[in-house]
Enzyme design. Structure first.
Site, PDB file in Angstrom:
ATOM      1  N   ASP A  35      20.141  12.757 -11.585  1.00  0.00           N
ATOM      2  CA  ASP A  35      18.692  12.878 -11.782  1.00  0.00           C
ATOM      3  C   ASP A  35      18.386  14.109 -12.620  1.00  0.00           C
ATOM      4  O   ASP A  35      17.488  14.113 -13.457  1.00  0.00           O
ATOM      5  CB  ASP A  35      17.974  13.019 -10.434  1.00  0.00           C
ATOM      6  CG  ASP A  35      17.965  11.707  -9.682  1.00  0.00           C
ATOM      7  OD1 ASP A  35      18.501  10.721 -10.243  1.00  0.00           O
ATOM      8  OD2 ASP A  35      17.454  11.675  -8.546  1.00  0.00           O
ATOM      9  N   LYS A 116       6.449 -16.083  -3.097  1.00  0.00           N
ATOM     10  CA  LYS A 116       5.081 -15.910  -3.603  1.00  0.00           C
ATOM     11  C   LYS A 116       4.673 -14.467  -3.319  1.00  0.00           C
ATOM     12  O   LYS A 116       4.357 -14.107  -2.192  1.00  0.00           O
ATOM     13  CB  LYS A 116       4.130 -16.894  -2.927  1.00  0.00           C
ATOM     14  CG  LYS A 116       2.738 -16.843  -3.532  1.00  0.00           C
ATOM     15  CD  LYS A 116       1.874 -17.971  -2.998  1.00  0.00           C
ATOM     16  CE  LYS A 116       0.502 -18.007  -3.612  1.00  0.00           C
ATOM     17  NZ  LYS A 116      -0.171 -16.749  -3.774  1.00  0.00           N
TER      18      LYS A 116
HETATM   19  S1  IVH Z   1       3.676 -19.217 -10.960  1.00  0.00           S
HETATM   20  C1  IVH Z   1       1.095 -21.538 -13.999  1.00  0.00           C
HETATM   21  N1  IVH Z   1       5.179 -17.953  -9.244  1.00  0.00           N
HETATM   22  O1  IVH Z   1       0.169 -16.722  -7.035  1.00  0.00           O
HETATM   23  C2  IVH Z   1       1.686 -21.000 -12.762  1.00  0.00           C
HETATM   24  N2  IVH Z   1       2.857 -17.477  -9.228  1.00  0.00           N
HETATM   25  O2  IVH Z   1      -2.398 -19.030  -7.445  1.00  0.00           O
HETATM   26  C3  IVH Z   1       1.808 -19.567 -12.769  1.00  0.00           C
HETATM   27  N3  IVH Z   1       2.215 -15.761  -7.602  1.00  0.00           N
HETATM   28  O3  IVH Z   1      -2.052 -16.272  -9.651  1.00  0.00           O
HETATM   29  C4  IVH Z   1       2.039 -18.984 -11.454  1.00  0.00           C
HETATM   30  N4  IVH Z   1       4.219 -15.353  -6.828  1.00  0.00           N
HETATM   31  O4  IVH Z   1      -0.425 -14.424  -9.259  1.00  0.00           O
HETATM   32  C5  IVH Z   1       3.928 -18.133  -9.702  1.00  0.00           C
HETATM   33  N5  IVH Z   1       6.657 -16.881  -7.833  1.00  0.00           N
HETATM   34  C6  IVH Z   1       5.409 -17.048  -8.286  1.00  0.00           C
HETATM   35  C7  IVH Z   1       4.332 -16.321  -7.769  1.00  0.00           C
HETATM   36  C8  IVH Z   1       3.052 -16.588  -8.261  1.00  0.00           C
HETATM   37  C9  IVH Z   1       2.945 -15.029  -6.753  1.00  0.00           C
HETATM   38  C10 IVH Z   1       0.745 -15.658  -7.698  1.00  0.00           C
HETATM   39  C11 IVH Z   1       0.191 -15.671  -9.079  1.00  0.00           C
HETATM   40  C12 IVH Z   1      -0.869 -16.746  -9.111  1.00  0.00           C
HETATM   41  C13 IVH Z   1      -1.025 -17.091  -7.658  1.00  0.00           C
HETATM   42  C14 IVH Z   1      -1.143 -18.577  -7.422  1.00  0.00           C
END
Ligand code: IVH
Length: 681
Positions: A35, A116
């Site tokens: 570091d 998610k």
């Molecule tokens: S895919 C077109 N993958 O969940 C699809 N979304 O309503 C794009 N999110 O606004 C989204 N983890 O902010 C995707 N592994 C993941 C995710 C993810 C969190 C959020 C994202 C989106 C909301 C779904």
């Protein structure tokens, strides 16, 4: 080589070298220097960049420490709209999703299972491999440009490596790990600021900060989940994520290919339980069709793709035994019962206490001592009691009795108007109420006397030097120097702290400075029940002086926007109390602002050249509004014509005037918008 090109070359070398070390450290978890050595390289770069600002680059690692001040965030339209995902809590919906997919595509298909992440969606634009823009989701079409803040996040590459395309949009979630969240909230509570309710709010609040050097210290992280662009090299999601890794992004911690639905359910079941061991918050699992061509075939609705679905986990729930109940008295005298629980692990933290809210809550749930209570933690980090496990109730269980006397001062408690709460009416002499008012008075949004923070009020109170807010202004250095307080450390040892001259001078300076705090904040600082920051501002603007406020009738008070019966009655009660009137006299004598200063609302040329028609009822008198227009360089006229710049419309604006303005295409603005133009809200 001359000095300039030497400097340029060294900067370039340093940037490459430091970026590589950052990559080794954050992406590969495999640092190759200490570091200390790293800091030395970074310091050298900071120095060279400040000597030769012409060679400063946006992808320089020094951008990670922030420093840029954003007054207002610009907004930008997304190149591709940012859709959201269809949400479900039920397994049947997943079956249904799979059935629809099966109907739309004839060949085999694979699912990709992801976590998610529970944070804030972000779009990152890379042009020629350099991060040029970071935009929040906003309404999906337009979001806030938060590039300077996002540049401070170590897992967001500022410059890509390898065979990246000329244009690339990467999407993912900005999250706050639990460890950063807990540290941030502890710091906030220490300085008397409201803690964030959950890591998502903390991440979102941090991204909207104006000073990116503060964002740099918030410990945010980026989780990649999607990418877009022309001619991307891979034909499926899984391979594209690997490719993104080769360009400099961190691989998702969890990513699974599943050919069968059983595998998808196993993934969901596993993470529903295992999420409590993750260092950051997730609120579900996302299931996506892997192949891009198949994604296209399946298509999207106007809101979300049909080729992906989000399965949201239910809030985590445990049951634990109620050991005892404490009764806490707040600033306004309201007594809140708090459950002491047998410590239990829930969603990553140990829960020992949870609020029981009020008497009705205890009665409605029929909560008894030794009961096992269900405790839940959903998106909110604060545990919530959601019920009693009656199967485990003991046959001789005793109901939780509500106390009848104040645990702090012994006064008989009274029922609040709403019947659900109980309060101690001894506002003048009950210690937590007095201390609460004193703390509120000095707090940041009120008189902002931060030299009195960190337990100093407690110390003054314990030594009998302050009993009400006017006492702050009678303090002398003789009274304060040498004042002592014994504090107990966590290990049970005690130590004595005492005020020295420097601390005392600082306290008195802070108190003196507070005499400049504007009237509206003085009104808020008095801690009148139901009078929050915004209401205080509106009341102050309407009446303009403390004397007029103090003598206003209930009806007059209710003319102010947002002031209903409850607020008006509370104001009347406050100003009818002789003790309060005496405190007010002393505050006035001390020199606090008891009226809106003329220059508070004047002296700008923001409305220069504007001809304005004022119509309707406002939070302050129409005459005052017209005066403010003139003070800011505008001109008032009474009738609408082609030369009117805009109509300032209050409540109950005349319909004829509105019709006329509309027919001439004259903009109509609200009072709120007006204050924004003047720069007052
Ligand atoms: S895919 C077109 N993958 O969940 C699809 N979304 O309503 C794009 N999110 O606004 C989204 N983890 O902010 C995707 N592994 C993941 C995710 C993810 C969190 C959020 C994202 C989106 C909301 C779904």
């Amino acid at each position: 080589m001359n000095e300039l090109s030497n400097a340029e070359a060294r900067i370039e070398n340093l940037i490459n070298e430091i970026n590589q070390h950052n990559y080794n450290y954050y992406m590969l978890d495999n640092p190759t220097i200490s570091d200390y050595e790293f800091d030395k390289l970074l310091q050298e770069l900071v120095k060279l960049e400040s000597q030769y600002p012409q060679f400063r680059r946006v992808d320089s690692p020094t951008q990670r420490v922030g420093g840029e001040i954003n007054k207002h965030f610009q907004t930008a339209e997304h190149i591709y709209p940012m859709q959201s995902l269809g949400n479900t809590y039920s397994r049947e919906d997943i079956l249904e999703f799979d059935r629809r997919v099966g109907e739309l595509i004839s060949e085999d298909y694979e699912y990709i299972c992801e976590l998610k992440y529970d944070g804030v969606a972000i779009s990152l634009i890379y042009e020629a491999g350099t991060l040029t823009r970071a935009v929040t989701r906003g309404d999906g079409v337009r979001g806030d440009v938060v590039t300077a803040n996002v540049r401070t996040i170590k897992t967001v590459p500022l410059k890509l490596q390898g065979d990246y395309p000329d244009f690339l949009e990467v999407r993912g979630e900005i999250i706050m790990p639990f460890s950063s969240f807990e540290m941030l909230n502890a710091e906030r509570e220490e300085v008397g600021e409201q803690p964030f309710a959950n890591p998502r709010n903390a991440a979102s609040g941090s991204l909207k900060l104006q000073d990116s050097s503060i964002v740099a210290k918030r410990g945010l992280d980026f989780k990649l989940y999607f990418a877009l662009g022309e001619n991307l090299p891979e034909n499926n999601h899984f391979d594209l994520l690997q490719k993104l890794h080769s360009w400099g992004f961190k691989k998702p911690d969890v990513l699974e290919k599943q050919k069968k639905l059983e595998g998808v359910f196993t993934f969901i079941n596993y993470w529903d339980v295992e999420r409590k061991n993750l260092p950051y918050p997730i609120d579900g699992a996302v299931v996506k069709i892997n192949n891009f061509l198949q994604q296209q075939q399946i298509g999207a609705t106007s809101k979300s793709p049909r080729w992906a679905i989000a399965y949201k986990f239910k809030a985590e729930r445990v049951s634990t035994r109620l050991l005892s109940v404490d009764f806490q008295v707040g600033r306004t005298g309201i007594v809140t019962p708090v459950a002491n629980l047998e410590p239990v692990s829930l969603a990553g933290t140990i829960v020992k206490r949870a609020t029981l809210n009020n008497y009705s809550f205890i009665k409605d749930f029929d909560i008894r001592y030794n009961d096992y209570l269900f405790v839940e933690k959903g998106g909110e980090i604060i545990p919530k009691i959601v019920g009693v496990d009656f199967d485990k109730r003991l046959s001789d269980s005793q109901p939780v009795f509500f106390i009848t006397d104040c645990p702090e001062c012994g006064t008989a408690l009274k029922q609040t108007d709403g019947e659900s709460g109980i309060f101690c009416p001894n506002a003048e002499h009950c210690a937590p109420q007095i201390k609460g008012r004193l703390e509120h008075f000095i707090s940041r949004k009120a008189m902002n006397i931060d030299s009195l923070g960190e337990g100093k009020v407690d110390m003054l109170f314990a030594n009998g030097l302050v009993r009400n807010v006017a006492d702050f202004y009678s303090l002398s250095s003789e009274q304060l120097i040498g004042l002592e307080k014994v504090i107990e450390n966590e290990d049970g040892k005690t130590k004595t702290i005492s005020f020295r001259e420097k601390t005392v001078a600082n306290i008195l300076l802070g108190i003196e400075e507070s005499k400049k705090v504007p009237f509206e904040r003085v009104l808020f600082a008095l801690g009148i029940r139901f009078v929050g920051e915004v209401t205080a501002k509106k009341i102050a603007r309407h009446f303009t002086t403390m004397d007029v406020v103090a003598n206003a009738t209930k009806e007059e008070l209710m003319l102010v926007e947002d002031v209903g019966e409850r607020v008006a009655e509370s104001m009347i009660t406050f100003f009818n109390n002789t003790d309060n009137l005496e405190i007010l006299m002393r505050l006035k004598d001390a020199g606090l602002q008891f009226e809106i200063l003329a220059d508070n609302t004047s002296a700008s040329n923001k409305l220069e050249g504007k001809t304005i028609v004022v119509s309707g009822v406002f939070t302050i008198s129409r005459e005052k509004i017209k005066e403010i227009i003139e003070q800011n360089g505008g001109k008032n006229t009474s009738s609408i014509s082609k030369s009117t710049s805009f109509v300032l419309a209050g409540d109950k604006m005349g319909p004829e005037k509105r019709k006329k303005a509309e027919s001439l295409d004259i903009p109509i603005i609200t009072e709120d918008e007006f204050w924004k133009i003047i720069g007052e809200i």
